[in-house]
Design a protein around this motif. Sequence first.
Motif, PDB file in Angstrom:
ATOM      1  N   ARG A  21      41.181  15.166  13.737  1.00  0.00           N
ATOM      2  CA  ARG A  21      39.977  15.972  13.587  1.00  0.00           C
ATOM      3  C   ARG A  21      39.694  16.819  14.822  1.00  0.00           C
ATOM      4  NH1 ARG A  21      34.761  12.726  12.366  1.00  0.00           N
ATOM      5  NH2 ARG A  21      35.754  12.430  10.357  1.00  0.00           N
ATOM      6  N   CYS A  22      39.684  16.189  16.024  1.00  0.00           N
ATOM      7  CA  CYS A  22      39.273  16.934  17.214  1.00  0.00           C
ATOM      8  C   CYS A  22      40.343  17.020  18.292  1.00  0.00           C
ATOM      9  CB  CYS A  22      38.018  16.301  17.804  1.00  0.00           C
ATOM     10  SG  CYS A  22      38.306  14.724  18.658  1.00  0.00           S
ATOM     11  N   GLY A  23      41.449  16.299  18.118  1.00  0.00           N
ATOM     12  CA  GLY A  23      42.510  16.336  19.114  1.00  0.00           C
ATOM     13  C   GLY A  23      42.318  15.349  20.249  1.00  0.00           C
ATOM     14  N   GLY A  24      41.222  14.562  20.200  1.00  0.00           N
ATOM     15  CA  GLY A  24      40.968  13.552  21.231  1.00  0.00           C
ATOM     16  C   GLY A  24      41.925  12.376  21.103  1.00  0.00           C
ATOM     17  N   GLU A  25      41.746  11.411  21.990  1.00  0.00           N
ATOM     18  CA  GLU A  25      42.622  10.243  21.999  1.00  0.00           C
ATOM     19  C   GLU A  25      42.129   9.192  20.998  1.00  0.00           C
ATOM     20  OE1 GLU A  25      44.181   6.803  25.051  1.00  0.00           O
ATOM     21  OE2 GLU A  25      43.475   8.706  25.860  1.00  0.00           O
ATOM     22  N   ILE A  26      43.052   8.667  20.205  1.00  0.00           N
ATOM     23  CA  ILE A  26      42.746   7.637  19.210  1.00  0.00           C
ATOM     24  C   ILE A  26      42.918   6.261  19.850  1.00  0.00           C
ATOM     25  CG2 ILE A  26      43.553   6.535  17.070  1.00  0.00           C
ATOM     26  CD1 ILE A  26      42.204   9.063  16.389  1.00  0.00           C
ATOM     27  N   GLU A  27      41.926   5.417  19.692  1.00  0.00           N
ATOM     28  CA  GLU A  27      41.978   4.022  20.134  1.00  0.00           C
ATOM     29  C   GLU A  27      42.229   3.152  18.904  1.00  0.00           C
ATOM     30  OE1 GLU A  27      41.568   2.942  23.328  1.00  0.00           O
ATOM     31  OE2 GLU A  27      41.230   4.987  24.056  1.00  0.00           O
ATOM     32  N   GLY A  44      43.501  -9.611  12.167  1.00  0.00           N
ATOM     33  CA  GLY A  44      44.727  -9.101  11.570  1.00  0.00           C
ATOM     34  C   GLY A  44      44.629  -7.720  10.954  1.00  0.00           C
ATOM     35  N   HIS A  45      43.485  -7.055  11.084  1.00  0.00           N
ATOM     36  CA  HIS A  45      43.293  -5.707  10.552  1.00  0.00           C
ATOM     37  C   HIS A  45      43.125  -4.730  11.706  1.00  0.00           C
ATOM     38  CE1 HIS A  45      42.829  -7.208   6.469  1.00  0.00           C
ATOM     39  NE2 HIS A  45      42.063  -8.153   6.977  1.00  0.00           N
ATOM     40  N   ASP A  46      43.756  -3.569  11.593  1.00  0.00           N
ATOM     41  CA  ASP A  46      43.671  -2.545  12.630  1.00  0.00           C
ATOM     42  C   ASP A  46      42.831  -1.370  12.147  1.00  0.00           C
ATOM     43  OD1 ASP A  46      45.371  -4.053  14.193  1.00  0.00           O
ATOM     44  OD2 ASP A  46      47.162  -2.931  13.606  1.00  0.00           O
ATOM     45  N   ALA A  47      42.108  -0.747  13.074  1.00  0.00           N
ATOM     46  CA  ALA A  47      41.337   0.464  12.781  1.00  0.00           C
ATOM     47  C   ALA A  47      41.600   1.470  13.879  1.00  0.00           C
ATOM     48  CB  ALA A  47      39.847   0.153  12.694  1.00  0.00           C
ATOM     49  N   ASP A  48      41.933   2.693  13.504  1.00  0.00           N
ATOM     50  CA  ASP A  48      42.136   3.778  14.460  1.00  0.00           C
ATOM     51  C   ASP A  48      40.847   4.567  14.562  1.00  0.00           C
ATOM     52  OD1 ASP A  48      44.825   3.068  14.797  1.00  0.00           O
ATOM     53  OD2 ASP A  48      45.400   4.223  13.032  1.00  0.00           O
ATOM     54  N   ILE A  49      40.324   4.689  15.790  1.00  0.00           N
ATOM     55  CA  ILE A  49      39.011   5.300  15.996  1.00  0.00           C
ATOM     56  C   ILE A  49      39.079   6.305  17.132  1.00  0.00           C
ATOM     57  CG2 ILE A  49      36.620   4.834  16.652  1.00  0.00           C
ATOM     58  CD1 ILE A  49      37.067   1.994  15.524  1.00  0.00           C
ATOM     59  N   CYS A  50      38.448   7.456  16.931  1.00  0.00           N
ATOM     60  CA  CYS A  50      38.315   8.457  17.985  1.00  0.00           C
ATOM     61  C   CYS A  50      36.920   8.326  18.584  1.00  0.00           C
ATOM     62  CB  CYS A  50      38.519   9.872  17.437  1.00  0.00           C
ATOM     63  SG  CYS A  50      38.279  11.145  18.690  1.00  0.00           S
ATOM     64  N   GLU A  51      36.853   8.000  19.859  1.00  0.00           N
ATOM     65  CA  GLU A  51      35.562   7.850  20.538  1.00  0.00           C
ATOM     66  C   GLU A  51      34.842   9.198  20.674  1.00  0.00           C
ATOM     67  OE1 GLU A  51      34.163   4.975  21.862  1.00  0.00           O
ATOM     68  OE2 GLU A  51      35.773   3.683  21.142  1.00  0.00           O
ATOM     69  N   SER A  52      35.594  10.291  20.700  1.00  0.00           N
ATOM     70  CA  SER A  52      35.005  11.617  20.912  1.00  0.00           C
ATOM     71  C   SER A  52      34.201  12.110  19.711  1.00  0.00           C
ATOM     72  CB  SER A  52      36.093  12.641  21.226  1.00  0.00           C
ATOM     73  OG  SER A  52      36.783  12.285  22.391  1.00  0.00           O
ATOM     74  N   CYS A  53      34.788  12.018  18.491  1.00  0.00           N
ATOM     75  CA  CYS A  53      34.121  12.603  17.324  1.00  0.00           C
ATOM     76  C   CYS A  53      33.710  11.572  16.278  1.00  0.00           C
ATOM     77  CB  CYS A  53      35.015  13.661  16.675  1.00  0.00           C
ATOM     78  SG  CYS A  53      36.463  13.006  15.818  1.00  0.00           S
ATOM     79  N   GLY A  54      34.121  10.308  16.455  1.00  0.00           N
ATOM     80  CA  GLY A  54      33.730   9.280  15.503  1.00  0.00           C
ATOM     81  C   GLY A  54      34.682   9.115  14.344  1.00  0.00           C
ATOM     82  N   TYR A  55      35.814   9.830  14.366  1.00  0.00           N
ATOM     83  CA  TYR A  55      36.796   9.695  13.294  1.00  0.00           C
ATOM     84  C   TYR A  55      37.258   8.251  13.198  1.00  0.00           C
ATOM     85  CZ  TYR A  55      41.359   9.926  10.997  1.00  0.00           C
ATOM     86  OH  TYR A  55      42.421   9.711  10.167  1.00  0.00           O
ATOM     87  N   VAL A  56      37.344   7.750  11.968  1.00  0.00           N
ATOM     88  CA  VAL A  56      37.865   6.412  11.715  1.00  0.00           C
ATOM     89  C   VAL A  56      38.973   6.560  10.695  1.00  0.00           C
ATOM     90  CG1 VAL A  56      37.348   4.093  10.904  1.00  0.00           C
ATOM     91  CG2 VAL A  56      35.613   5.377  12.139  1.00  0.00           C
ATOM     92  N   GLY A  57      40.156   6.111  11.028  1.00  0.00           N
ATOM     93  CA  GLY A  57      41.316   6.269  10.150  1.00  0.00           C
ATOM     94  C   GLY A  57      41.310   5.278   9.007  1.00  0.00           C
TER      95      GLY A  57
END
Length: 58
Positions: free
Chosen positions: A5-11, A17-30
Amino acid sequence: MECPRCGGEIETYSLAGHDADICESCGYVGVAVEHQSEPEEFESWTDALERFYEEQSA
């Protein structure tokens, strides 16, 4: 990983046992979601008035 979404770093966070990819910059959640729903049917004013008059004459 780069945010789509914004090009920021995904954490990546893990819990039970479940993973979530989250962008701290824009709030994107994969998280995969479905953005479709059943269309709602609405009663037209004409149909509503016809139903009203039918109930009044019954």
